[in-house]
Write an enzyme that holds these catalytic residues in place. Structure first.
Site, PDB file in Angstrom:
ATOM      1  N   HIS A  88      -2.707  16.594  -2.374  1.00 12.22           N
ATOM      2  CA  HIS A  88      -2.932  16.770  -1.576  1.00 12.22           C
ATOM      3  C   HIS A  88      -2.678  18.315  -0.877  1.00 12.22           C
ATOM      4  O   HIS A  88      -2.817  18.335   0.545  1.00 12.22           O
ATOM      5  CB  HIS A  88      -2.542  15.854  -0.231  1.00 12.22           C
ATOM      6  CG  HIS A  88      -2.790  14.510  -1.085  1.00 12.22           C
ATOM      7  ND1 HIS A  88      -3.023  14.251  -1.977  1.00 12.22           N
ATOM      8  CD2 HIS A  88      -3.717  13.600   0.212  1.00 12.22           C
ATOM      9  CE1 HIS A  88      -4.064  12.400  -1.838  1.00 12.22           C
ATOM     10  NE2 HIS A  88      -3.666  12.443  -0.812  1.00 12.22           N
TER      11      HIS A  88
ATOM     12  N   GLU B 230     -11.615   5.413   4.004  1.00  8.46           N
ATOM     13  CA  GLU B 230     -11.445   6.505   5.973  1.00  8.46           C
ATOM     14  C   GLU B 230     -12.773   6.609   5.961  1.00  8.46           C
ATOM     15  O   GLU B 230     -13.504   7.511   6.637  1.00  8.46           O
ATOM     16  CB  GLU B 230     -10.448   7.562   5.635  1.00  8.46           C
ATOM     17  CG  GLU B 230      -9.162   6.739   4.707  1.00  8.46           C
ATOM     18  CD  GLU B 230      -8.592   7.794   4.098  1.00  8.46           C
ATOM     19  OE1 GLU B 230      -8.571   9.550   4.134  1.00  8.46           O
ATOM     20  OE2 GLU B 230      -7.714   7.534   3.461  1.00  8.46           O
TER      21      GLU B 230
ATOM     22  N   TYR C 189     -16.630  31.158  46.128  1.00 12.74           N
ATOM     23  CA  TYR C 189     -16.169  30.151  45.485  1.00 12.74           C
ATOM     24  C   TYR C 189     -14.873  30.474  44.560  1.00 12.74           C
ATOM     25  O   TYR C 189     -14.004  29.816  44.655  1.00 12.74           O
ATOM     26  CB  TYR C 189     -17.347  28.927  44.742  1.00 12.74           C
ATOM     27  CG  TYR C 189     -18.262  28.139  45.551  1.00 12.74           C
ATOM     28  CD1 TYR C 189     -17.869  28.217  47.325  1.00 12.74           C
ATOM     29  CD2 TYR C 189     -18.690  27.824  44.794  1.00 12.74           C
ATOM     30  CE1 TYR C 189     -18.686  27.691  47.461  1.00 12.74           C
ATOM     31  CE2 TYR C 189     -20.467  26.866  45.718  1.00 12.74           C
ATOM     32  CZ  TYR C 189     -20.111  26.620  47.001  1.00 12.74           C
ATOM     33  OH  TYR C 189     -21.159  26.039  47.611  1.00 12.74           O
TER      34      TYR C 189
ATOM     35  N   ASN D 190       1.534  11.555   5.334  1.00 13.54           N
ATOM     36  CA  ASN D 190       0.813  10.820   7.217  1.00 13.54           C
ATOM     37  C   ASN D 190       1.579  11.329   8.050  1.00 13.54           C
ATOM     38  O   ASN D 190       2.640  11.112   7.801  1.00 13.54           O
ATOM     39  CB  ASN D 190       0.839   9.178   6.165  1.00 13.54           C
ATOM     40  CG  ASN D 190      -0.281   8.821   6.017  1.00 13.54           C
ATOM     41  OD1 ASN D 190       0.045   7.214   6.248  1.00 13.54           O
ATOM     42  ND2 ASN D 190      -0.870   9.235   5.207  1.00 13.54           N
TER      43      ASN D 190
ATOM     44  N   ARG E 287     -12.436  30.824  47.259  1.00  6.77           N
ATOM     45  CA  ARG E 287     -12.203  29.736  48.415  1.00  6.77           C
ATOM     46  C   ARG E 287     -11.836  28.454  47.641  1.00  6.77           C
ATOM     47  O   ARG E 287     -11.560  27.652  48.436  1.00  6.77           O
ATOM     48  CB  ARG E 287     -13.550  29.911  49.368  1.00  6.77           C
ATOM     49  CG  ARG E 287     -13.367  28.376  50.222  1.00  6.77           C
ATOM     50  CD  ARG E 287     -14.262  28.559  51.553  1.00  6.77           C
ATOM     51  NE  ARG E 287     -15.855  29.382  50.412  1.00  6.77           N
ATOM     52  CZ  ARG E 287     -16.998  28.455  50.540  1.00  6.77           C
ATOM     53  NH1 ARG E 287     -16.960  27.104  51.462  1.00  6.77           N
ATOM     54  NH2 ARG E 287     -18.441  29.453  50.766  1.00  6.77           N
TER      55      ARG E 287
ATOM     56  N   PHE F 107      -1.594   7.251  12.356  1.00  2.00           N
ATOM     57  CA  PHE F 107      -1.452   8.580  11.661  1.00  2.00           C
ATOM     58  C   PHE F 107      -2.804   8.530  12.016  1.00  2.00           C
ATOM     59  O   PHE F 107      -3.230   9.922  12.302  1.00  2.00           O
ATOM     60  CB  PHE F 107      -1.393   8.230  10.128  1.00  2.00           C
ATOM     61  CG  PHE F 107      -2.242   6.921   9.286  1.00  2.00           C
ATOM     62  CD1 PHE F 107      -3.722   7.340   9.636  1.00  2.00           C
ATOM     63  CD2 PHE F 107      -2.061   6.273   8.636  1.00  2.00           C
ATOM     64  CE1 PHE F 107      -4.844   6.376   9.343  1.00  2.00           C
ATOM     65  CE2 PHE F 107      -2.597   5.555   8.343  1.00  2.00           C
ATOM     66  CZ  PHE F 107      -4.577   5.241   8.396  1.00  2.00           C
TER      67      PHE F 107
ATOM     68  N   TYR G  74       0.784  -1.247  -0.187  1.00  2.00           N
ATOM     69  CA  TYR G  74       0.099  -0.438   0.061  1.00  2.00           C
ATOM     70  C   TYR G  74       0.545   1.661  -0.047  1.00  2.00           C
ATOM     71  O   TYR G  74       2.291   1.854   0.853  1.00  2.00           O
ATOM     72  CB  TYR G  74      -0.800   0.293   1.080  1.00  2.00           C
ATOM     73  CG  TYR G  74      -1.472   1.193   1.475  1.00  2.00           C
ATOM     74  CD1 TYR G  74      -2.931   1.719   0.826  1.00  2.00           C
ATOM     75  CD2 TYR G  74      -1.351   2.125   2.003  1.00  2.00           C
ATOM     76  CE1 TYR G  74      -3.653   3.582   0.572  1.00  2.00           C
ATOM     77  CE2 TYR G  74      -1.464   3.162   2.630  1.00  2.00           C
ATOM     78  CZ  TYR G  74      -2.805   3.735   1.395  1.00  2.00           C
ATOM     79  OH  TYR G  74      -3.490   5.452   1.487  1.00  2.00           O
TER      80      TYR G  74
END
Length: 498
Positions: A85, A412, A279, A197, A282, A328, A55
């Site tokens: 990409h 994906e 608060y 990746n 405190r 990844f 792959y």
């Protein structure tokens, strides 16, 4: 010249901060070069005899994983990957974070499980060392299959493409490469995938935000101590016995810090007319402490990540294995980034409540912290501004990590959205910084109304430094500039990163 050698030694947050802020150069250690070269040699040799598809090396990507690629086209495949990409959009990633991205990508590639060329890693180091920073955008990553879009933009200049920040301008990468005499890198099999990746966008944002969170957590304590003394608060809620019986580390540490900060204060030691504090005063140990514990946990996750191999496939030369898996995937980061944003937002939330108490005309403090309220609005509207910022941070804390959108034709089918969690976390950190600056603006004003009584030496020194930048407000004046000065003071105040 300071040089940091990339090696298998653990990269710490303190070291990252040092590298980024003190002008360090990067260099590969001999061991790192040997690991990178060994993996590349193994992959080249394997490619000579490999018949079954691997792959991303001899196949297409994502849902195109069943399309085989000829040996003659393997280099083109990797170049096409980077170009196609590079789909980042939105705002520019801050240059400090781009530096961290390069550092962390080089660190990840140095372990010798990625199959890149030494020359490719060295060119990334050249970019870092010469302050040639690729233009990267803050939108486009799903936080799974790596931070594909932003990392592709980061890597385009390796090919002589894209743009870079250089000498205060944005210029074509090709122009700068010609100036340095750098030839575009010819990517070999697997290299484009190794570069794209990975979780370096998420992890760099997270590292940068954590470095801010470490500082702001300390400053929240320091400024909170100023507010407590200025409000004529009680020290008993910070006694160690109270916190030891609950056992939370952050709570114990917070109470101890307040006792140390307030030691010797005339104000904290004087007899009190009130039995309890609200608060927001405190419960500081409980609230600040919970954020400290959260930040510590997030830091432990990120310390693992910035010292990890997060690309795919992963190569194990000694075992003769090339494994396609999912390192990844940003889920560990996405969840913790959401957690980090909540922890920081709560520090801002309680800070704004202390501001509200300080301007309320209580405990012999004038309304809105001015001598003549009515004629002067004083510190009325800085609290509005803080409330607005706190509300926005609450909105930004809607978790990104619970979302997922299917991509790549279903290959994906679960993504982390960690990149969105990362950019949101930075906005919350910036918001916290502004809210704490407004609290200090109010607390220092309130403390001056307690004169001639003095706070502790530590607090008096801190406020004296602050007063060099921001003066006591006698009558109404333009306030946004004073808030800006207060923010600038905190940004430049030295806090040691452990």
């Amino acid at each position: 010249m300071n040089t940091h050698y990339i090696s298998s030694e653990t990269l710490t947050f303190a070291r990252v901060n040092e590298i980024i802020t003190k002008g360090y150069k990067l260099a590969l250690s001999d061991d790192a070069k040997a690991r990178i070269q060994k993996c590349r040699d193994y992959l080249d040799k394997k490619m000579e005899t490999q018949e079954t598809p691997i792959y991303g090396i001899t196949t297409g990507f994502g849902s195109l994983c069943n399309h085989s690629i000829s040996k003659e086209d393997l280099s083109t495949l990797q170049k096409n990957l980077v170009m196609s990409h590079a789909c980042g959009t939105g705002e520019y990633v801050p240059k400090e974070i781009i530096r961290i991205m390069i550092l962390l990508k080089v660190q990840s590639l140095s372990y010798g499980n990625s199959g890149v060329q030494v020359v490719t890693v060295q060119r990334l180091i050249d970019f870092f060392n010469n302050d040639v920073l690729p233009v990267v955008y803050n939108q486009g990553s799903l936080g799974a299959s790596g931070d594909l879009a932003p990392l592709a933009n980061l890597m385009l200049p390796l090919l002589g493409l894209g743009e870079v920040h250089y000498k205060g301008e944005i210029v074509p990468a090709e122009v700068v490469m010609n100036e340095f005499g750098w030839e575009p890198i010819t990517l070999q099999s697997k290299e484009g995938l190794a570069l794209l990746n990975g979780t370096q966008f998420m992890s760099s944002y997270g590292t940068y935000v954590l470095l801010k969170a470490f500082r702001l957590s300390y400053l929240a304590d320091l400024i909170g101590a100023v507010s407590l003394d200025a409000f004529d608060g009680r020290i008993e809620p910070f006694y160690d016995q109270v916190h030891q019986i609950r056992h939370h580390e952050g709570q114990i540490k917070t109470a101890e810090r307040f006792r140390n900060l307030l030691k010797g204060s005339e104000l904290i030691a004087r007899e009190k007319k009130h039995v309890q504090d609200p608060y927001s005063f405190r419960c500081i140990p409980q609230v600040h402490g919970a954020s400290k514990d959260a930040i510590k946990y997030v830091a432990s996750v990120f310390l693992n990540e910035i010292n990890a191999v997060t690309d795919n496939p992963t190569i194990f030369p000694d075992e003769d294995l090339v494994i396609s898996a999912g390192n990844f995937h940003g889920q560990p980061l996405a969840i913790t980034l959401d957690f980090l944003a909540i922890a920081m937002a709560e520090l801002g939330n309680i800070s704004e409540r202390r501001v509200y108490q300080l301007i309320g005309g209580k405990r012999e403090l004038p309304s809105f912290l001015v001598a003549e309220p009515g004629l002067n609005s004083g510190f009325m509207i800085p609290q509005y501004a803080a409330a607005s910022i706190v509300s926005q941070s609450k909105q930004l804390c809607a978790p990104a990590s619970v979302d997922s959108i299917e991509s790549s034709q279903g290959q994906e089918d679960h993504v982390s959205m960690g990149a969105n969690a990362a950019t949101k976390a930075l906005r919350v950190a910036d918001n916290l910084e502004r809210v704490l600056a407004i609290e200090l603006f109010n607390a220092a004003q309130a403390l001056d109304f307690r004169r001639p009584l003095k706070s502790s030496e530590a607090i008096e020194e801190f406020v004296a430094e602050y007063r060099k930048e921001v003066e006591f407000v006698k009558t109404d004046k333009v306030m946004y500039t004073e808030i800006a000065k207060s923010v600038n003071f905190l940004q430049n105040y030295n806090v040691e990163i452990q």
